[in-house]
Motif scaffolding. Structure first.
Motif, PDB file in Angstrom:
ATOM      1  N   TRP A  29      18.338 -75.904-123.911  1.00 25.46           N
ATOM      2  CA  TRP A  29      18.523 -74.710-123.095  1.00 25.46           C
ATOM      3  C   TRP A  29      17.337 -74.379-122.185  1.00 25.46           C
ATOM      4  N   ALA A  30      16.122 -74.557-122.694  1.00 26.66           N
ATOM      5  CA  ALA A  30      14.957 -74.172-121.897  1.00 26.66           C
ATOM      6  C   ALA A  30      14.876 -74.989-120.608  1.00 26.66           C
ATOM      7  N   LEU A  31      15.069 -76.304-120.750  1.00 24.49           N
ATOM      8  CA  LEU A  31      15.003 -77.150-119.558  1.00 24.49           C
ATOM      9  C   LEU A  31      16.231 -76.959-118.671  1.00 24.49           C
ATOM     10  N   PHE A  33      17.908 -74.166-118.138  1.00 24.17           N
ATOM     11  CA  PHE A  33      17.739 -72.943-117.365  1.00 24.17           C
ATOM     12  C   PHE A  33      16.737 -73.111-116.235  1.00 24.17           C
ATOM     13  N   THR A  34      15.630 -73.798-116.519  1.00 25.24           N
ATOM     14  CA  THR A  34      14.560 -73.889-115.523  1.00 25.24           C
ATOM     15  C   THR A  34      14.774 -75.028-114.524  1.00 25.24           C
ATOM     16  N   ARG A  35      15.317 -76.159-114.979  1.00 27.07           N
ATOM     17  CA  ARG A  35      15.443 -77.331-114.103  1.00 27.07           C
ATOM     18  C   ARG A  35      16.771 -77.358-113.360  1.00 27.07           C
ATOM     19  N   PRO A  40      13.218 -68.701-113.189  1.00 27.22           N
ATOM     20  CA  PRO A  40      11.813 -68.637-113.604  1.00 27.22           C
ATOM     21  C   PRO A  40      11.717 -68.407-115.113  1.00 27.22           C
ATOM     22  N   PRO A  41      10.726 -68.986-115.772  1.00 26.61           N
ATOM     23  CA  PRO A  41      10.584 -68.816-117.219  1.00 26.61           C
ATOM     24  C   PRO A  41      10.528 -67.355-117.649  1.00 26.61           C
ATOM     25  N   VAL A  42       9.949 -66.491-116.820  1.00 26.19           N
ATOM     26  CA  VAL A  42       9.868 -65.076-117.179  1.00 26.19           C
ATOM     27  C   VAL A  42      11.260 -64.475-117.308  1.00 26.19           C
ATOM     28  N   VAL A  44      13.999 -66.033-118.062  1.00 23.04           N
ATOM     29  CA  VAL A  44      14.609 -66.575-119.280  1.00 23.04           C
ATOM     30  C   VAL A  44      14.112 -65.803-120.499  1.00 23.04           C
ATOM     31  N   GLY A  45      12.809 -65.567-120.553  1.00 23.23           N
ATOM     32  CA  GLY A  45      12.250 -64.842-121.689  1.00 23.23           C
ATOM     33  C   GLY A  45      12.769 -63.427-121.786  1.00 23.23           C
ATOM     34  N   THR A  95      19.908 -64.078-111.306  1.00 21.66           N
ATOM     35  CA  THR A  95      19.263 -63.623-112.534  1.00 21.66           C
ATOM     36  C   THR A  95      20.137 -62.666-113.332  1.00 21.66           C
TER      37      THR A  95
END
Length: 394
Positions: A29-31, A33-35, A40-42, A44-45, A95
């Motif tokens: 999921w992390a990659l 969302f970002t790739r 932006p990671p913020v 996502v957090g 977003t």
């Protein structure tokens, strides 16, 4: 094999299938969302934090719905909502759309777990057998999660948008499997008696909250150990401990339920588990000062102590949450347990990151004190809760 036993087995396999989807998703999921999503990671957090907060608030009401209505339908509804949200991720542009989908996906998870436990406890009356059923469910969950994570690793290796989309489709399908099995399961016994809010049951809240502190053992393994071993020990060592934990749970979680055969034994097991986790923390604190090879050995021993503590904590938590709950409100009570555990899980990564960053090895000693204090408090709190239980009317 009777009808109930057959359906318990089917529900176990369905849990394994949904866990495989979870393992696949949480690996990528992390990659994704970002790739792929370009977020932006913020963002996502923030989305994950908001979804987790909503999930904490929703856990008890969703559990109460399982008491008021058929637990099968509540489990199916929460699972379907999460599956549909997962299927919407490729279409969530921007977003705010991403935040909305994430809240719908994450927030019902705790309440869904409470509804599933309410369903299982509605099919089985004896507390000892209930704990054994939950243990088999957890074994299926771990096996499924490991299989899904393996597939997720392949997806990350491909690092292709089509592969990510296929993974999302597979995860959504895994939720559909659990929904179908839940709807076809036998009707659970409906709670008898007047609904009792667990939020007014202070003795139960004290036991659930204190026992949940021991669930920091998962953040210890996922966050604390990798941060610590990356300083002077092989980077792969934290992965070895994850393998030890996964295999240990798969092989030993069902036998470990014997440690919680009664309420009093479960309380003592929680205390011993807290001590085992504290001892693991102390060993980890010492592992940085004994040289590279000896440090590896010390960390592995700490991993074995962690496994023992985790097995005991989980078995004790199940037994205490089931034996001390009000039978007429079992879904709501399980919602409280889920919310308490989820709260500890939200705090866990920050606790270990801040402790090890600020105090170095002293951070492990702080964690040891927390585990020891929480475990030691459980027997007395359990006796208090038992004294507060009213006899069930004849």
């Amino acid at each position: 094999m009777g009808e109930v036993e057959t359906w318990l087995r089917r529900l176990m396999w369905a849990r394994g299938a949904s866990a495989a989807g979870d393992g696949l998703w949480f690996t990528i999921w992390a990659l994704y969302f970002t790739r792929v999503g370009g977020l932006p990671p913020v963002a996502v957090g923030v989305a994950m934090a908001a979804a987790g907060a909503v999930g904490l608030v929703a856990a008890v009401p969703l559990g109460a719905l399982a008491d008021r209505f058929d637990a099968r339908h509540v489990l199916a509804a929460t699972t379907t909502a999460r599956g549909l949200a997962m299927a919407c991720y490729p279409f969530a542009e921007g977003t705010w759309a991403f935040v909305l989908v994430t809240v719908v996906f994450v927030a019902p998870a705790n309440g869904g777990n409470a509804a599933r436990t309410a369903l299982l406890t509605g099919l089985v009356a004896d507390d000892g057998e209930r704990v054994a059923v939950l243990a088999r469910q957890r074994v299926a969950q771990h096996v499924g999660y490991a299989a899904g994570a393996g597939v997720g690793a392949l997806v990350l290796g491909l690092d292709d948008p089509a592969a990510y989309s296929a993974a999302i489709t597979a995860n959504a399908a895994s939720f559909a499997v659990l929904t179908v099995i839940a709807l076809r399961a036998p009707t659970p016994r409906r709670p008898v008696g007047r609904f009792a809010s667990p939020l007014r049951d202070r003795p139960y809240l004290a036991v659930a909250g204190t026992t949940a502190v021991l669930s920091l053992c998962w953040a210890m393994l996922s966050t604390g150990v990798p941060l610590w071993t990356s300083r002077s020990l092989p980077l792969s060592l934290s992965g070895v401990l994850v393998v030890i934990s996964s295999l240990g749970v798969a092989l030993l979680q069902v036998p470990a339920t014997r440690l919680a055969a009664t309420t009093s034994r479960a309380a003592r097991t929680a205390a011993v588990s807290g001590a085992a986790l504290a001892a693991a923390c102390v060993l980890l604190a010492l592992s940085g000062d004994v040289g590279r090879h000896a440090g590896v050995a010390v960390v592995v021993v700490a991993g074995l102590l962690h496994l023992a503590g985790e097995l005991g904590y989980v078995a004790a938590s199940w037994r205490l949450s089931l034996s001390l709950m009000r039978e007429e409100s079992r879904g709501a009570y399980q919602g409280v347990t889920e919310a308490a555990t989820a709260t500890a899980q939200m705090v866990g990564p920050a606790f270990f990151t801040a402790g090890l960053t600020a105090f170095d090895a002293g951070g492990w000693l702080l964690a040891a004190a927390v585990f020891l204090a929480a475990g030691s408090a459980v027997p007395a709190l359990t006796r208090r809760a038992e004294r507060s239980r009213e006899p069930t009317p004849a």
